[in-house]
Scaffold this active site. Structure first.
Site, PDB file in Angstrom:
ATOM      1  N   PHE A  77       2.472   8.511  -1.015  1.00  0.00           N
ATOM      2  CA  PHE A  77       1.775   7.230  -0.898  1.00  0.00           C
ATOM      3  C   PHE A  77       0.288   7.382  -1.217  1.00  0.00           C
ATOM      4  O   PHE A  77      -0.399   6.421  -1.358  1.00  0.00           O
ATOM      5  CB  PHE A  77       1.946   6.643   0.497  1.00  0.00           C
ATOM      6  CG  PHE A  77       3.398   6.509   0.902  1.00  0.00           C
ATOM      7  CD1 PHE A  77       4.327   6.046   0.006  1.00  0.00           C
ATOM      8  CD2 PHE A  77       3.808   6.849   2.181  1.00  0.00           C
ATOM      9  CE1 PHE A  77       5.661   5.921   0.365  1.00  0.00           C
ATOM     10  CE2 PHE A  77       5.133   6.720   2.554  1.00  0.00           C
ATOM     11  CZ  PHE A  77       6.052   6.264   1.647  1.00  0.00           C
ATOM     12  N   TRP A 135       0.833  -1.205   0.000  1.00  0.00           N
ATOM     13  CA  TRP A 135       0.000   0.000   0.000  1.00  0.00           C
ATOM     14  C   TRP A 135       0.871   1.260   0.000  1.00  0.00           C
ATOM     15  O   TRP A 135       0.509   2.285  -0.589  1.00  0.00           O
ATOM     16  CB  TRP A 135      -0.913   0.000   1.225  1.00  0.00           C
ATOM     17  CG  TRP A 135      -1.756   1.236   1.388  1.00  0.00           C
ATOM     18  CD1 TRP A 135      -3.002   1.468   0.884  1.00  0.00           C
ATOM     19  CD2 TRP A 135      -1.411   2.430   2.112  1.00  0.00           C
ATOM     20  NE1 TRP A 135      -3.457   2.714   1.249  1.00  0.00           N
ATOM     21  CE2 TRP A 135      -2.490   3.319   1.998  1.00  0.00           C
ATOM     22  CE3 TRP A 135      -0.285   2.828   2.838  1.00  0.00           C
ATOM     23  CZ2 TRP A 135      -2.478   4.585   2.585  1.00  0.00           C
ATOM     24  CZ3 TRP A 135      -0.276   4.084   3.426  1.00  0.00           C
ATOM     25  CH2 TRP A 135      -1.367   4.949   3.306  1.00  0.00           C
ATOM     26  N   HIS A 136       2.031   1.175   0.661  1.00  0.00           N
ATOM     27  CA  HIS A 136       2.876   2.355   0.798  1.00  0.00           C
ATOM     28  C   HIS A 136       3.568   2.750  -0.498  1.00  0.00           C
ATOM     29  O   HIS A 136       3.946   3.921  -0.650  1.00  0.00           O
ATOM     30  CB  HIS A 136       3.930   2.128   1.884  1.00  0.00           C
ATOM     31  CG  HIS A 136       3.397   2.258   3.274  1.00  0.00           C
ATOM     32  ND1 HIS A 136       2.755   1.226   3.925  1.00  0.00           N
ATOM     33  CD2 HIS A 136       3.395   3.296   4.146  1.00  0.00           C
ATOM     34  CE1 HIS A 136       2.395   1.624   5.136  1.00  0.00           C
ATOM     35  NE2 HIS A 136       2.756   2.879   5.291  1.00  0.00           N
ATOM     36  N   GLY A 137       3.762   1.831  -1.404  1.00  0.00           N
ATOM     37  CA  GLY A 137       4.408   2.231  -2.640  1.00  0.00           C
ATOM     38  C   GLY A 137       4.743   1.075  -3.546  1.00  0.00           C
ATOM     39  O   GLY A 137       4.789  -0.081  -3.128  1.00  0.00           O
TER      40      GLY A 137
END
Length: 478
Positions: free
Chosen positions: A478, A325-327
């Site tokens: 993000f 999800w963060h990248g």
């Protein structure tokens, strides 16, 4: 528009005055005004992406109506999946298209098939990871029967785009935030004072702690091959302070700003670096995201109330997905997997709910056992942060290698020119003081002189050590 920008200094008080003195008498007018200034706030980066958030809001608003009207479970599920696929489709395209294309090409090349990655020059819309999850919570909760569909499009669109938490959270649930757009809001001194305290503390975290740490962290990570072992260790430690000050600082400003407009947002951080194990850390770090994944992914998979093997699988799923999800980088996936490995021993031994209270409860200082637990948890967290910060897995591995390969002491120790040892001490002391109740607990200081002294100290550090270069918040990417 950045919270630490000159534009926001003008935007916030002007919006506040219009909101309470021009639009106060009419709830729908207030909501429409909030919608307008939220779109202005978001469009300040790139007005073209306003159509994206508007379309996402429209799809979820209509899907919500249809889910409630549908008489069969199959039809309800159909509109739920329309909502989920639309949101995840936008998120996947803008955030992960190039990642999957390049990863597929690399995989084909590994098995001897020549493939050239096809990539697009895709600009990542600010906050898309946050507002897509926020809108999905609405349709999922509707499908589960936990709330009623919203009939007022202005209230719903304002809920999705609410500017304080739009681009970096907290990720609010519809059951918490949406009803607040339906009730008359009154401004009180207590709520205004709480809001200003949180804004002050969040600004301190951002421009004094995070942005000063960033000067040292960026230099070390960019030149880790020539850095000393001590500088590399400090680079990881200061990045831990940087990302906490940056992200929790944004959350504090967001929550404080929302209070000025009569809204209550959920707490997103509870002094996570005072955690005694990794399970406690994840109950205190980015709470809105970790609880979102818990409620909408982990529990539907069976959570921990299944066999040990399935529980291990579910744990890895939740942490790896959180990392992704963060990248769109393998470093985030490794970071997530590493945190899953940290968490597993606690889960398997049934100790993941052991530390649910506050460390050193009713005591000023922790005992030696608590001190050791906090130290080891922080060290493990810093180790994982290296993967989070590095540009690639190779860079992260080489970073660790250089710690042991390089000379330990630097030839030119320049740390003190960044004033970090000076500003860390009051920051840690205040964080320790508020570890159980948050920064609003300063209002409990009955001695007026002591209370003013705390605020005065923060303002002085803002003036003397604040880095006001309008640096973007880390989680905007993000």
């Amino acid at each position: 528009m950045l919270f630490n920008s000159f534009e926001f200094v003008l935007f916030l008080p002007l919006s506040f005055l219009l909101y309470w003195f021009v639009f106060k008498k009419h709830l729908k007018a207030q909501n429409f005004f909030l919608l307008a200034i939220s779109y202005l706030f978001y469009g300040w980066w790139d007005w073209r992406f306003l159509s994206l958030i508007a379309f996402s809001s429209l799809v979820d608003f209509i899907a919500g109506q249809q889910i409630e009207k549908s008489s069969t479970k199959a039809r309800k599920k159909l509109f739920l999946w329309i909502s989920i696929c639309t949101n995840l489709g936008f998120l996947g395209f803008f955030k992960y298209f190039n990642f999957f294309a390049e990863s597929f090409a690399d995989m084909m090349n590994m098995i001897g098939v020549q493939a050239n990655p096809w990539s697009l020059n895709v600009i990542l819309p600010v906050g898309i990871s946050f507002y897509t999850f926020q809108t999905m919570s609405y349709t999922i909760d509707l499908y589960r029967g936990q709330m009623k569909a919203e009939k007022d499009p202005i209230a719903f669109f304002a809920y999705v785009s609410f500017f304080p938490q739009l681009v970096a959270g907290p990720i609010e649930r519809a059951v918490n935030l949406l009803p607040q757009f339906k009730i008359k809001r009154e401004f009180t001194y207590e709520q205004g004072a709480d809001g200003m305290r949180l804004i002050l503390w969040g600004l301190f975290k951002k421009v004094v702690i995070a942005d000063n740490c960033a000067l040292f962290v960026n230099e070390v990570f960019a030149n880790y091959q020539s850095a000393s072992g001590l500088e590399l260790i400090l680079g990881a430690v200061f990045f831990a302070f940087q990302i906490y000050g940056d992200f929790s600082g944004y959350s504090d400003i967001a929550i404080g700003t929302a209070k000025l407009f009569g809204f209550n947002l959920m707490t997103n951080f509870r002094t996570p670096y005072f955690s005694r194990d990794m399970a406690e850390f994840w109950r205190r770090w980015h709470i809105s995201l970790s609880t979102w994944f818990r409620d909408y992914v982990y529990i539907p998979l069976g959570g921990s109330r299944v066999g040990k093997g399935r529980a291990v699988f579910n744990t890895f799923v939740i942490f790896v997905v959180s990392g992704f999800w963060h990248g769109a980088n393998w470093t985030f996936i490794v970071w997530g997997a590493l945190n899953a490995i940290y968490f597993l021993p606690l889960l398997l031994m049934g100790k993941n709910r052991k530390n649910t209270d506050t460390v050193a409860e009713n005591r000023f200082l922790p005992n030696l056992k608590e001190l050791w637990q906090m130290g080891t948890t922080f060290a493990l967290t810093c180790l994982a942060w290296v993967f989070f910060r590095a540009n690639s897995i190779v860079d992260a591995n080489n970073y660790f290698f250089e710690i042991f390969q390089s000379e330990f002491l630097p030839s030119n120790f320049s740390l003190f020119k960044y004033y970090l040892p000076i500003i860390f001490l009051p920051f840690i002391l205040i964080e320790w003081k508020i570890r159980s109740k948050g920064f609003n607990s300063t209002v409990k200081i009955q001695n007026v002189i002591s209370r003013i002294a705390v605020y005065f100290l923060i303002v002085i550090f803002l003036i003397v050590y604040g880095n006001f270069n309008q640096t973007e918040f880390i989680y905007f990417q993000f």
